[in-house]
Write an enzyme that holds these catalytic residues in place. Structure first.
Site, PDB file in Angstrom:
ATOM      1  N   SER A 124       6.060   3.434   3.131  1.00  0.00           N
ATOM      2  CA  SER A 124       6.565   3.835   4.442  1.00  0.00           C
ATOM      3  C   SER A 124       7.717   2.987   4.946  1.00  0.00           C
ATOM      4  CB  SER A 124       5.420   3.806   5.459  1.00  0.00           C
ATOM      5  OG  SER A 124       4.843   2.522   5.534  1.00  0.00           O
TER       6      SER A 124
ATOM      7  N   HIS B  72       4.306   9.964   3.282  1.00  0.00           N
ATOM      8  CA  HIS B  72       5.762  10.167   3.320  1.00  0.00           C
ATOM      9  C   HIS B  72       6.263  11.038   2.174  1.00  0.00           C
ATOM     10  CE1 HIS B  72       6.408   7.418   6.663  1.00  0.00           C
ATOM     11  NE2 HIS B  72       5.376   6.757   6.152  1.00  0.00           N
TER      12      HIS B  72
ATOM     13  N   LYS C 193       4.158  13.922   9.909  1.00  0.00           N
ATOM     14  CA  LYS C 193       5.471  13.509   9.400  1.00  0.00           C
ATOM     15  C   LYS C 193       6.239  14.756   8.986  1.00  0.00           C
ATOM     16  CE  LYS C 193       3.959   8.904   9.137  1.00  0.00           C
ATOM     17  NZ  LYS C 193       2.992   7.978   8.588  1.00  0.00           N
TER      18      LYS C 193
HETATM   19  C1  LIG Z   1       2.109   7.035   9.263  1.00  0.00           C
HETATM   20  C2  LIG Z   1       1.182   6.636   8.186  1.00  0.00           C
HETATM   21  C3  LIG Z   1      -0.194   6.738   8.350  1.00  0.00           C
HETATM   22  C4  LIG Z   1      -0.811   7.062   9.675  1.00  0.00           C
HETATM   23  O1  LIG Z   1      -0.633   8.384  10.015  1.00  0.00           O
HETATM   24  P1  LIG Z   1      -0.612   8.806  11.557  1.00  0.00           P
HETATM   25  O2  LIG Z   1      -0.837  10.259  11.522  1.00  0.00           O
HETATM   26  O3  LIG Z   1       0.723   8.405  12.075  1.00  0.00           O
HETATM   27  O4  LIG Z   1      -1.717   8.068  12.238  1.00  0.00           O
HETATM   28  C5  LIG Z   1      -1.004   6.466   7.275  1.00  0.00           C
HETATM   29  N1  LIG Z   1      -0.480   6.083   6.089  1.00  0.00           N
HETATM   30  C6  LIG Z   1       0.846   5.930   5.919  1.00  0.00           C
HETATM   31  C7  LIG Z   1       1.368   5.497   4.602  1.00  0.00           C
HETATM   32  C8  LIG Z   1       1.716   6.202   6.962  1.00  0.00           C
HETATM   33  O5  LIG Z   1       3.011   6.020   6.801  1.00  0.00           O
END
Ligand SMILES: *Cc1c(COP(=O)(O)O)cnc(C)c1O
Length: 414
Positions: free
Chosen positions: A193, A221, A252
């Site tokens: 990330s 991602h 995302k």
């Molecule tokens: C953003 C993210 C999460 C958390 O997800 P949310 O829906 O924002 O709580 C978990 N793992 C990774 C690798 C992330 O980048």
């Protein structure tokens, strides 16, 4: 001031002195390539809305329809007050999209990692994390009580050394052992990330087979962006069916909110029974689930394929600039390493003065001294947006020598 506030203000002052203070910036517009802050429009390179779906008409329509039919709130945990149809539609859509038997959704990605890891592992087990995995996976691993081992980022030799040690621990030379056999679970991300680089999933799957471990991969991602069916990097690398626990998020590239685990029916039934962040939490609002279902349908459509290709065009444009770390598999995440926390904040401030919104990422999101600007691209950016961002980067920041990417400075000379 009461004693609590006095103590906290001391702690906040300490954070400020270290360049680690964080504050919210109010945005008076939807997430999109252009956002409005304090009455001024900024070009936005900060969101993970990779396919530009967060403000998309199809998602909004689906959310509104679900809002009218199912209401604004969920009432209780899905195990208590009944499980609304939109969650089931979403989970069927995810399972079909990912090519797995079943899926389970959680309110956020964060509680997905926490719930799954703490359900799957106990104190007799071993959890092996890549050093750069997301906080949700670290926190879930800690909560599980399993022995925690960390391997150097993407370092297969280090991982193998830990697996060898784990094999000794798991198979102690004591035939009288009555307890259930301990297990080792390897946890990594597919696209990282904060660095935007990718894990060698095939080699990791080979190691997990050789040492009899399990494998969990967080595709937060990568979901919607990689592979012939846009299932993620595991699909692109041809290893999806070798991953025991596949995790993804809905907030995302999918533009909605929530997280999911996909895998066997048995895995999902087990999580429904044991994942505490699923059991003891009110279900997400039904409109969020409906928006996510619409996003998954969109991603699987021809329009979704075109949208993904647009993103890759933008990625190629930035990848060929000197701001990109050439030679690695590309992603929509472009870190520009600054190092010092205060300098990272000053660099982000300077970009904002020029109308570009980019976050300064600092400890504890990344290691101390590894602060960075993190640019993220979306399919909704235009070629001109990228060209403009590149010219502002050139005029505001000085990358220093290509050999040492830690020498980033402001041109005004900080
Ligand atoms: C953003 C993210 C999460 C958390 O997800 P949310 O829906 O924002 O709580 C978990 N793992 C990774 C690798 C992330 O980048």
């Amino acid at each position: 001031m009461n004693t609590l506030d006095r103590e906290l203000s001391t702690r906040l002052a300490r954070l400020r002195a270290q360049g680690l203070n964080r504050e919210l910036r109010r945005i008076d517009s939807a997430q999109s390539p252009r956002i409005v802050l304090g009455g001024r429009v900024f070009l936005n390179f900060s969101s993970n809305d990779y396919l530009g779906l967060a403000n998309d008409g199809a998602l909004k329509q689906a959310a509104v329809a679900a809002l009218h039919r199912y209401g604004a709130g969920a009432g209780a945990s899905r195990l208590i007050c009944g499980s609304l149809a939109p969650y089931h539609e979403l989970e069927e859509a995810i399972a079909q999209f990912k090519g797995t038997e079943a899926a389970l959704t959680f309110s956020t990605g964060y509680v997905t990692g926490i719930g799954a890891l703490s359900a799957l592992l106990g104190k007799n087990d071993i959890v092996i994390l890549d050093r750069l995995v997301h906080a949700s996976l670290i926190d879930g691993a800690r909560l599980s009580g399993a022995k925690l081992r960390v391997f150097r980022h993407n370092d297969l030799n280090d991982l193998e050394a830990i697996l060898k040690w784990a094999a000794l621990v798991i198979h102690p030379p004591n035939p009288k052992e009555q307890a259930p056999p301990p297990r080792a679970l390897i946890v990594t991300e597919s696209v990282f990330s904060m660095d935007g680089d990718t894990a060698p999933l095939r080699a990791i799957a080979d190691l997990k087979d050789r040492y009899g471990a399990w494998l969990m991969v967080d595709e937060a991602h990568a979901t919607g962006l990689y592979g012939p069916n846009r299932r993620g990097l595991a699909e692109e690398m041809g290893v999806s069916d070798r991953i025991d626990v596949q995790m993804g998020t809905l907030g995302k590239a999918l533009g909605a909110s929530g997280g999911f685990i996909s895998g066997s029916r048995i895995l999902i039934d087990y999580l429904i029974n044991q994942a505490r962040s699923f059991i003891f939490s009110t279900a997400p609002v039904p409109s969020a689930a409906a928006a996510a279902t619409a996003a998954i349908r969109f991603v699987q459509s021809e329009a979704g394929e075109r949208r993904r290709n647009l993103l890759w065009e933008r990625i190629d444009e930035l990848s060929s600039s000197r701001w990109a770390d050439g030679g690695r598999r590309p992603s929509a995440i472009f870190p520009i390493i600054v190092g010092d926390e205060t300098k990272a904040v000053q660099a982000a401030d300077a970009l904002r003065e020029s109308g570009i919104f980019v976050p300064a990422i600092r400890y504890p999101t990344v290691a101390r001294g590894a602060s960075r600007l993190r640019l993220t691209l979306t399919a909704a950016h235009t070629r001109l947006d990228i060209a403009h961002a590149l010219s502002v980067l050139e005029s505001v920041l000085d990358l220093g020598s290509q050999m040492d990417r830690h020498h980033l400075a402001l041109k005004s000379g900080i």
